[in-house]
Design a protein around this motif. Structure first.
Motif, PDB file in Angstrom:
ATOM      1  N   LEU A  64       0.703  -1.380  -0.045  1.00 55.53           N
ATOM      2  CA  LEU A  64       0.085  -0.037  -0.068  1.00 55.53           C
ATOM      3  C   LEU A  64       0.837   1.124   0.081  1.00 55.53           C
ATOM      4  CD1 LEU A  64      -2.546  -1.199   2.600  1.00 55.53           C
ATOM      5  CD2 LEU A  64      -3.056  -0.439   0.303  1.00 55.53           C
ATOM      6  N   GLY A  65       2.074   1.010   0.383  1.00 61.62           N
ATOM      7  CA  GLY A  65       2.980   2.214   0.129  1.00 61.62           C
ATOM      8  C   GLY A  65       2.693   3.095   1.635  1.00 61.62           C
ATOM      9  N   VAL A  66       3.133   4.509   1.666  1.00 60.25           N
ATOM     10  CA  VAL A  66       3.338   5.208   2.943  1.00 60.25           C
ATOM     11  C   VAL A  66       2.350   6.539   2.586  1.00 60.25           C
ATOM     12  CG1 VAL A  66       5.351   4.213   3.751  1.00 60.25           C
ATOM     13  CG2 VAL A  66       5.301   6.267   2.272  1.00 60.25           C
ATOM     14  N   ILE A  67       2.101   7.478   3.557  1.00 61.94           N
ATOM     15  CA  ILE A  67       1.394   8.388   3.257  1.00 61.94           C
ATOM     16  C   ILE A  67       2.105   9.666   4.109  1.00 61.94           C
ATOM     17  CG2 ILE A  67      -0.997   7.232   3.395  1.00 61.94           C
ATOM     18  CD1 ILE A  67      -1.267   8.406   6.085  1.00 61.94           C
ATOM     19  N   THR A  68       1.771  10.908   3.884  1.00 60.81           N
ATOM     20  CA  THR A  68       2.624  11.986   4.360  1.00 60.81           C
ATOM     21  C   THR A  68       2.066  12.183   5.732  1.00 60.81           C
ATOM     22  OG1 THR A  68       2.274  13.038   2.043  1.00 60.81           O
ATOM     23  CG2 THR A  68       2.707  14.439   4.234  1.00 60.81           C
ATOM     24  N   ASN A  69       2.991  12.372   6.528  1.00 60.68           N
ATOM     25  CA  ASN A  69       3.028  12.732   8.133  1.00 60.68           C
ATOM     26  C   ASN A  69       3.490  14.021   8.346  1.00 60.68           C
ATOM     27  OD1 ASN A  69       2.854  12.416  10.879  1.00 60.68           O
ATOM     28  ND2 ASN A  69       4.357  10.859  11.183  1.00 60.68           N
ATOM     29  N   PHE A  70       2.394  14.847   8.807  1.00 60.39           N
ATOM     30  CA  PHE A  70       2.940  16.306   9.126  1.00 60.39           C
ATOM     31  C   PHE A  70       3.413  16.338  10.630  1.00 60.39           C
ATOM     32  CE2 PHE A  70       0.146  17.084   5.566  1.00 60.39           C
ATOM     33  CZ  PHE A  70       1.004  17.955   4.584  1.00 60.39           C
ATOM     34  N   PHE A  71       3.393  15.308  11.363  1.00 59.87           N
ATOM     35  CA  PHE A  71       3.721  15.269  13.010  1.00 59.87           C
ATOM     36  C   PHE A  71       3.194  16.263  13.720  1.00 59.87           C
ATOM     37  CE2 PHE A  71       7.662  13.872  10.361  1.00 59.87           C
ATOM     38  CZ  PHE A  71       7.623  12.744  10.573  1.00 59.87           C
ATOM     39  N   GLY A  72       1.850  16.674  13.341  1.00 60.18           N
ATOM     40  CA  GLY A  72       0.941  17.424  14.016  1.00 60.18           C
ATOM     41  C   GLY A  72       1.500  19.096  13.998  1.00 60.18           C
ATOM     42  N   ILE A  73       2.424  19.381  13.334  1.00 67.51           N
ATOM     43  CA  ILE A  73       3.144  20.753  13.017  1.00 67.51           C
ATOM     44  C   ILE A  73       1.930  21.737  12.734  1.00 67.51           C
ATOM     45  CG2 ILE A  73       4.794  22.125  12.684  1.00 67.51           C
ATOM     46  CD1 ILE A  73       6.641  19.695  12.143  1.00 67.51           C
ATOM     47  N   LYS A  74       1.815  22.848  13.418  1.00 67.45           N
ATOM     48  CA  LYS A  74       0.668  23.670  13.207  1.00 67.45           C
ATOM     49  C   LYS A  74       0.828  24.282  11.600  1.00 67.45           C
ATOM     50  CE  LYS A  74      -1.487  27.650  14.954  1.00 67.45           C
ATOM     51  NZ  LYS A  74      -1.404  28.834  16.008  1.00 67.45           N
ATOM     52  N   GLY A  75      -0.093  24.384  10.921  1.00 72.35           N
ATOM     53  CA  GLY A  75      -0.005  25.120   9.776  1.00 72.35           C
ATOM     54  C   GLY A  75       0.359  24.453   8.328  1.00 72.35           C
ATOM     55  N   LEU A  76       1.158  23.383   8.723  1.00 75.37           N
ATOM     56  CA  LEU A  76       1.827  22.662   7.591  1.00 75.37           C
ATOM     57  C   LEU A  76       0.765  22.081   6.572  1.00 75.37           C
ATOM     58  CD1 LEU A  76       4.973  20.726   8.779  1.00 75.37           C
ATOM     59  CD2 LEU A  76       4.956  22.666   7.463  1.00 75.37           C
ATOM     60  N   LYS A  77      -0.385  21.389   7.096  1.00 73.95           N
ATOM     61  CA  LYS A  77      -1.385  20.588   6.287  1.00 73.95           C
ATOM     62  C   LYS A  77      -1.918  21.594   5.348  1.00 73.95           C
ATOM     63  CE  LYS A  77      -5.011  17.211   6.479  1.00 73.95           C
ATOM     64  NZ  LYS A  77      -5.874  16.261   7.213  1.00 73.95           N
ATOM     65  N   GLU A  78      -2.154  22.918   6.057  1.00 73.11           N
ATOM     66  CA  GLU A  78      -2.838  23.720   5.593  1.00 73.11           C
ATOM     67  C   GLU A  78      -2.226  24.785   4.410  1.00 73.11           C
ATOM     68  OE1 GLU A  78      -4.826  22.628   9.190  1.00 73.11           O
ATOM     69  OE2 GLU A  78      -2.814  23.534   8.683  1.00 73.11           O
ATOM     70  N   TYR A  79      -0.925  24.965   4.629  1.00 75.70           N
ATOM     71  CA  TYR A  79      -0.018  25.718   3.782  1.00 75.70           C
ATOM     72  C   TYR A  79       0.965  25.108   2.889  1.00 75.70           C
ATOM     73  CZ  TYR A  79      -2.695  29.212   6.710  1.00 75.70           C
ATOM     74  OH  TYR A  79      -3.835  29.711   7.424  1.00 75.70           O
ATOM     75  N   GLY A 136      20.042  20.732  11.587  1.00 73.57           N
ATOM     76  CA  GLY A 136      19.750  20.554  13.022  1.00 73.57           C
ATOM     77  C   GLY A 136      18.717  21.692  13.409  1.00 73.57           C
ATOM     78  N   GLU A 137      17.828  21.936  12.420  1.00 73.40           N
ATOM     79  CA  GLU A 137      16.722  23.011  12.696  1.00 73.40           C
ATOM     80  C   GLU A 137      15.270  22.156  12.634  1.00 73.40           C
ATOM     81  OE1 GLU A 137      17.485  25.679  13.966  1.00 73.40           O
ATOM     82  OE2 GLU A 137      19.209  26.654  13.404  1.00 73.40           O
ATOM     83  N   THR A 138      14.689  22.237  13.917  1.00 75.78           N
ATOM     84  CA  THR A 138      13.169  21.700  13.521  1.00 75.78           C
ATOM     85  C   THR A 138      12.395  22.720  13.487  1.00 75.78           C
ATOM     86  OG1 THR A 138      12.891  22.047  16.233  1.00 75.78           O
ATOM     87  CG2 THR A 138      13.738  19.929  15.355  1.00 75.78           C
ATOM     88  N   VAL A 139      11.250  22.241  12.791  1.00 72.99           N
ATOM     89  CA  VAL A 139      10.101  23.259  12.225  1.00 72.99           C
ATOM     90  C   VAL A 139       8.903  23.329  13.346  1.00 72.99           C
ATOM     91  CG1 VAL A 139       7.933  23.443  10.447  1.00 72.99           C
ATOM     92  CG2 VAL A 139      10.333  22.615   9.955  1.00 72.99           C
ATOM     93  N   ARG A 140       8.579  24.312  13.623  1.00 74.11           N
ATOM     94  CA  ARG A 140       7.537  24.575  14.744  1.00 74.11           C
ATOM     95  C   ARG A 140       6.208  25.122  14.143  1.00 74.11           C
ATOM     96  NH1 ARG A 140      11.310  28.462  18.714  1.00 74.11           N
ATOM     97  NH2 ARG A 140      12.658  26.627  19.489  1.00 74.11           N
ATOM     98  N   SER A 141       5.859  25.722  13.109  1.00 75.70           N
ATOM     99  CA  SER A 141       4.846  26.203  12.595  1.00 75.70           C
ATOM    100  C   SER A 141       4.701  26.800  11.301  1.00 75.70           C
ATOM    101  CB  SER A 141       4.007  27.078  13.272  1.00 75.70           C
ATOM    102  OG  SER A 141       4.587  28.427  13.594  1.00 75.70           O
ATOM    103  N   GLU A 142       3.782  26.908  10.641  1.00 76.46           N
ATOM    104  CA  GLU A 142       3.809  27.743   9.336  1.00 76.46           C
ATOM    105  C   GLU A 142       2.544  28.342   9.089  1.00 76.46           C
ATOM    106  OE1 GLU A 142       3.702  26.929   4.329  1.00 76.46           O
ATOM    107  OE2 GLU A 142       3.747  25.333   5.673  1.00 76.46           O
ATOM    108  N   THR A 143       2.609  29.620   8.566  1.00 79.40           N
ATOM    109  CA  THR A 143       1.590  30.606   8.325  1.00 79.40           C
ATOM    110  C   THR A 143       1.359  30.645   7.210  1.00 79.40           C
ATOM    111  OG1 THR A 143       2.807  32.556   8.396  1.00 79.40           O
ATOM    112  CG2 THR A 143       1.921  31.646  10.528  1.00 79.40           C
ATOM    113  N   VAL A 144       0.458  31.561   6.434  1.00 79.36           N
ATOM    114  CA  VAL A 144       0.373  31.676   5.159  1.00 79.36           C
ATOM    115  C   VAL A 144       1.426  32.595   4.270  1.00 79.36           C
ATOM    116  CG1 VAL A 144      -0.870  33.988   5.194  1.00 79.36           C
ATOM    117  CG2 VAL A 144      -1.568  32.699   3.528  1.00 79.36           C
ATOM    118  N   ASP A 145       2.312  33.088   5.069  1.00 79.72           N
ATOM    119  CA  ASP A 145       3.379  34.161   4.612  1.00 79.72           C
ATOM    120  C   ASP A 145       4.592  33.602   5.241  1.00 79.72           C
ATOM    121  OD1 ASP A 145       3.010  35.080   7.114  1.00 79.72           O
ATOM    122  OD2 ASP A 145       2.545  37.184   6.365  1.00 79.72           O
ATOM    123  N   GLY A 146       4.763  32.369   5.979  1.00 80.74           N
ATOM    124  CA  GLY A 146       6.088  32.046   6.409  1.00 80.74           C
ATOM    125  C   GLY A 146       6.341  31.011   7.298  1.00 80.74           C
ATOM    126  N   LEU A 147       7.467  30.534   7.667  1.00 77.22           N
ATOM    127  CA  LEU A 147       7.646  29.398   8.550  1.00 77.22           C
ATOM    128  C   LEU A 147       8.490  29.803   9.664  1.00 77.22           C
ATOM    129  CD1 LEU A 147       7.826  26.160   8.102  1.00 77.22           C
ATOM    130  CD2 LEU A 147      10.251  26.503   7.669  1.00 77.22           C
TER     131      LEU A 147
END
Length: 403
Positions: free
Chosen positions: A104-119, A221-232
Motif C-alpha cells: 500500500l505504500g506510505v502516506i504524508t506525516n506532518f507530525f501535528g506541526i501547526k499550519g503545515l497541512k494547510e499551507y 539541526g533545525e526543527t520546524v515549529r509552525s507555518e503560516t500563510v506567509d512564512g515558516l
C-alpha cells in the motif's frame, strides 16, 4: 485441472505491479490488482514534474502496464480485512482471496506541526507536483520577482532533489518572462545535523557542498515549529515565504493499524522469513519491517521473492527464506550531478548523474517492455510547460497575458 488460486494484490506501486506481472505468467494463479489510482507514480522523477519536467516521466497508466496481461485491474480503496472469510473490502464491495499481497505504500506525516497541512506544498503525487509548479509560475508572473524564499523542508532524497532543481527552474521562468534579474533564495531545513542522515558522512558532505554551490542555504539541526500563510517558523528563526514544500515525513499506511496488524517499533508491519504477516497474507515494500524498506529497488526485490515462493508452493515445493538485497543509492542535486553509493563505491558528479539515468531506465523496464520503458525514460530529459512563453512557443505574447 486444479482450481486457480485467487491472488489479490492491493497497491499500484513498484511492489504491487511487479508481483502482479510475475504471477500473471503462471496459470496456477488468478491475479487481481486493486489500486485507488488508475496510474503508477514514478516517485524518483516527481521533483522534475514540479520543476517543468514532462509528466509522462512520472506517471504510467496501469492499463498500459497491464496491456495484453491476464490481470484484473480494480479501481477501489480497500478499507477492511476479514481474515476468517479471506475477504478484503472497500466501502461498498468485497473481494475474496486465497492469497493476499499488501503493498500500500506510505502516506504524508506532518507530525501535528501547526499550519503545515494547510499551507505547505508537497510532491508525492502528480497533482501535488503540478500545483507546486503552477504556484511558482503564477507567483513569479504576478509579483514580477521571486518569492522572498523558496523553502524545502527535509534533507532526505526528495528534499535534496527538489532543492537542487529549484534555482534553475525559477531562473528559467524569470528569463522567459523578461523579469529583472534578482537573487533567488532557496532554503533547505533539516532536523538532523546533516543532510541524508542515514547515509555515510562523506555522502552527506558531498551533497551539502553541491547544494551550497547551487546557492541553496542549508539550515541543519533545525526543527520546524509552525507555518503560516506567509512564512515558516523553525527553531533557528523565521523565513518569509509563500512557497514552503514539505518532504520530511511519511508514515505507514493507516490500513494496517486499523486492521490490527502487528506493528513494530519502526512503524512497519512485522513479517516472517517469507514476508508473510499472517497465513496467506504477505506484506511487501514500504509497509514491511525489512532492511532497506522504503526503496523502490527493495519493493521490486520483495515482489520477486514472494512471487517465486508462491510458485514454489503451487507446485508443492518448499519456499525459500527472504534475503535482503542492499540497494544502490543515487541522489541527484541539480542538472548533471548526482551522488552514488553502491557496494562501498562512491561517485559524485556527472558520472553519478549518468548512473542515475541508467537506473531510471532499469526501473521503467522492470514494469514495461523495453520500447515502452524507453518512451518514459526519454521523457525525463524533456520539458513540459503549460505556459507558452516558458515553453518558448509564443515569444510575441506579452508576459502579462500568460500565467
Amino acid at each position: 485441472m486444479a482450481k486457480k488460486q485467487k491472488v489479490i494484490i492491493v497497491g499500484g506501486g513498484f511492489g504491487g505491479i511487479k508481483a502482479a506481472l510475475l504471477l500473471e505468467r503462471n496459470p496456477a494463479f488468478d491475479v487481481s490488482l486493486v489500486s485507488e489510482r488508475d496510474d503508477f507514480r514514478y516517485y524518483p522523477s516527481l521533483y522534475r514534474a514540479a520543476t517543468g519536467g514532462k509528466l509522462t516521466a512520472s506517471t504510467i497508466p496501469l492499463s498500459e502496464i497491464f496491456e495484453d496481461k491476464n490481470i484484473s485491474i480494480i479501481n477501489d480503496t480497500i478499507k477492511s480485512l476479514d481474515r476468517s472469510a479471506k475477504v478484503v473490502a472497500s466501502a461498498d464491495k468485497k473481494y475474496h482471496y486465497d492469497v493476499l499481497i499488501l503493498a500500500l505504500g506510505v502516506i504524508t506525516n506532518f507530525f501535528g506541526i501547526k499550519g503545515l497541512k494547510e499551507y505547505a506544498y508537497g510532491i508525492k503525487t502528480i497533482d501535488e507536483a503540478k500545483r507546486l509548479r503552477d504556484h511558482i509560475h503564477k507567483q513569479l508572473v504576478e509579483d514580477r520577482k521571486p518569492d522572498l524564499n523558496y523553502v524545502v523542508i527535509g534533507g532526505g532524497p526528495t528534499g535534496v532533489e527538489l532543492a537542487g532543481a529549484l534555482p534553475h527552474y525559477v531562473k528559467h521562468i524569470m528569463e522567459a518572462h523578461g523579469l529583472k534579474k534578482s537573487r533567488i533564495h532557496v532554503d533547505l531545513v533539516e532536523a538532523a545535523p546533516r543532510l541524508m542522515p542515514r547515509m555515510p558522512k562523506p555522502y552527506s558532505r558531498a551533497i551539502a557542498k553541491r547544494l551550497r554551490k547551487l546557492g541553496v542555504k542549508l539550515y541543519l539541526g533545525e526543527t520546524v515549529r509552525s507555518e503560516t500563510v506567509d512564512g515558516l517558523e523553525f527553531s533557528g528563526g523565521t523565513l518569509k515565504s509563500r512557497t514552503v514544500v514539505w518532504t520530511a515525513g511519511v508514515t505507514n499506511h493507516p490500513f494496517f493499524a486499523a486492521n490490527e496488524f502487528n506493528i513494530t517499533d519502526h512503524g512497519k508491519v512485522a513479517v516472517d522469513e517469507f514476508l508473510a504477516a499472517e497465513d496467506d497474507i504477505y506484506v511487501i515494500g514500504d509497509n514491511a519491517n525489512t532492511p532497506y524498506s522504503g526503496m523502490a529497488q527493495t519493493a521490486l526485490h520483495d515482489a520477486e521473492s514472494v512471487a517465486a515462493n508462491l510458485e514454489r508452493l503451487a507446485r508443492g515445493a518448499k519456499p525459500k527464506p527472504y534475503q535482503a538485497a542492499k540497494p544502490a543509492y543515487v541522489t541527484p542535486a541539480g542538472t548533471g550531478w548526482a551522488a552514488l553509493m553502491w557496494k562501498g563505491v562512491h561517485l559524485y558528479g556527472w558520472l553519478g548523474w549518468v548512473m542515475r539515468s541508467a537506473a531510471d531506465f532499469v526501473a521503467y523496464h522492470d514494469l514495461e517492455p523495453i520500447w515502452k520503458a524507453a518512451d518514459h525514460w526519454l521523457a525525463e530529459a524533456g520539458e513540459e510547460e503549460t505556459c507558452l512563453i516558458c515553453a518558448g512557443q509564443a515569444k510575441d505574447i506579452p508576459a502579462s497575458q500568460v500565467i
